[in-house]
Motif scaffolding. Structure first.
Motif, short mmCIF file in Angstrom:
data_model
loop_
_atom_site.label_atom_id
_atom_site.label_comp_id
_atom_site.label_asym_id
_atom_site.label_seq_id
_atom_site.Cartn_x
_atom_site.Cartn_y
_atom_site.Cartn_z
N VAL A 98 0.87 -1.18 0.00
CA VAL A 98 0.00 0.00 0.00
C VAL A 98 0.90 1.22 0.00
O VAL A 98 2.09 1.14 0.34
N THR A 99 0.33 2.34 -0.39
CA THR A 99 1.07 3.60 -0.37
C THR A 99 0.17 4.70 0.15
O THR A 99 -1.05 4.66 -0.06
N ALA A 100 0.77 5.65 0.86
CA ALA A 100 0.02 6.81 1.33
C ALA A 100 -0.26 7.70 0.13
O ALA A 100 0.63 7.99 -0.67
N VAL A 101 -1.52 8.15 -0.01
CA VAL A 101 -1.90 8.96 -1.16
C VAL A 101 -2.43 10.33 -0.75
O VAL A 101 -2.92 11.07 -1.58
N GLY A 102 -2.33 10.65 0.52
CA GLY A 102 -2.77 11.97 0.96
C GLY A 102 -3.14 11.96 2.42
O GLY A 102 -3.18 10.91 3.07
N GLN A 103 -3.35 13.17 2.93
CA GLN A 103 -3.78 13.34 4.32
C GLN A 103 -4.86 14.38 4.37
O GLN A 103 -4.93 15.28 3.52
N ASP A 104 -5.71 14.26 5.38
CA ASP A 104 -6.67 15.33 5.66
C ASP A 104 -6.91 15.37 7.15
O ASP A 104 -6.53 14.48 7.90
N ARG A 105 -7.51 16.44 7.57
CA ARG A 105 -7.88 16.58 8.98
C ARG A 105 -9.36 16.94 8.98
O ARG A 105 -9.74 18.03 8.60
N ASP A 106 -10.17 16.00 9.37
CA ASP A 106 -11.62 16.20 9.37
C ASP A 106 -12.07 16.37 10.81
O ASP A 106 -12.57 15.42 11.43
N ALA A 107 -11.89 17.57 11.35
CA ALA A 107 -12.28 17.88 12.74
C ALA A 107 -11.66 16.91 13.73
O ALA A 107 -12.29 16.46 14.67
N GLY A 108 -10.42 16.54 13.49
CA GLY A 108 -9.74 15.62 14.38
C GLY A 108 -8.29 15.49 13.98
O GLY A 108 -7.74 16.39 13.34
N PRO A 109 -7.69 14.38 14.32
CA PRO A 109 -6.27 14.19 13.98
C PRO A 109 -6.07 13.99 12.48
O PRO A 109 -7.01 13.69 11.75
N ASP A 110 -4.83 14.17 12.03
CA ASP A 110 -4.51 13.93 10.63
C ASP A 110 -4.85 12.48 10.28
O ASP A 110 -4.60 11.57 11.06
N ARG A 111 -5.43 12.32 9.11
CA ARG A 111 -5.75 10.97 8.62
C ARG A 111 -5.03 10.75 7.31
O ARG A 111 -5.17 11.53 6.38
N THR A 112 -4.26 9.68 7.27
CA THR A 112 -3.52 9.34 6.06
C THR A 112 -4.36 8.36 5.24
O THR A 112 -4.85 7.37 5.76
#
Length: 179
Positions: free
Chosen positions: A53-67
């Motif tokens: 698998v590979t990381a394809v991005g991150q976001d923060r949806d009202a919480g911690p960073d999500r990879t």
């Protein structure tokens, strides 16, 4: 069950982050042991390390960073290999029930082994009733019914084994203690 391969399968359709993978696992395999978040993230780290698998991005949806993770070509190949590999039917005939009976016979006696087997039989029957209720619930999702079918078949086999072992416990005691 291979948690890594299940996660690869859940990623086959689209990228997901750990929280979504845990939720998808628990929803798709509703009668399986729920995954712990730590198990999901540790497995994702190993899959990334191994190039599956590979990381394809991150976001923060009202919480911690999500990879977000996506399946690689190597991951898709590993998933395909796992899905097409036939599992060997019980290569080893060992389980906790058998071990407890033998150890009970070593440290106690046949009566205590019989008591254990009878208590275990009651626990199996109670679980059998629970799963039968799931199977007969007209509102139960099909995935739950199929999982209950699997559990009932295994419980039935265990119950037959428990009864056979109860019938043979005196002879087994003599054999175990003679060594």
């Amino acid at each position: 069950m291979s948690t890594a391969h299940v996660l690869l399968g859940l990623l086959a359709g689209e990228p997901k982050h750990g929280y979504d993978l845990k939720r998808a696992h628990d929803a798709r395999l509703p009668r399986a042991k729920p995954l712990a978040f730590g198990q999901v993230y540790a497995t994702l780290a190993r899959l990334a390390r191994d190039g599956l698998v590979t990381a394809v991005g991150q976001d923060r949806d009202a919480g911690p960073d999500r990879t977000w993770y996506a399946l690689t070509e190597a991951g898709r190949a590993a998933l395909t290999e796992w899905l097409t590999t036939v599992e060997p039917p019980m290569p080893h005939l060992h389980n906790v029930l058998l071990a407890k009976v033998v150890v009970t016979l070593l440290v106690a006696d046949a009566d205590q082994a019989r008591a254990y087997l009878a208590a275990q039989r009651q626990a199996h029957l109670a679980r059998l009733r629970e799963l039968t209720a799931v199977k007969t619930d007209p509102d139960a999702p099909l995935a739950d019914v199929i999982a209950a079918d699997y559990g009932v078949a295994h419980l039935d086999a265990d119950l037959r084994w428990l009864q056979t072992t109860l019938d043979r416990v005196a002879d087994l005691y003599e054999e175990v203690t003679a060594r």
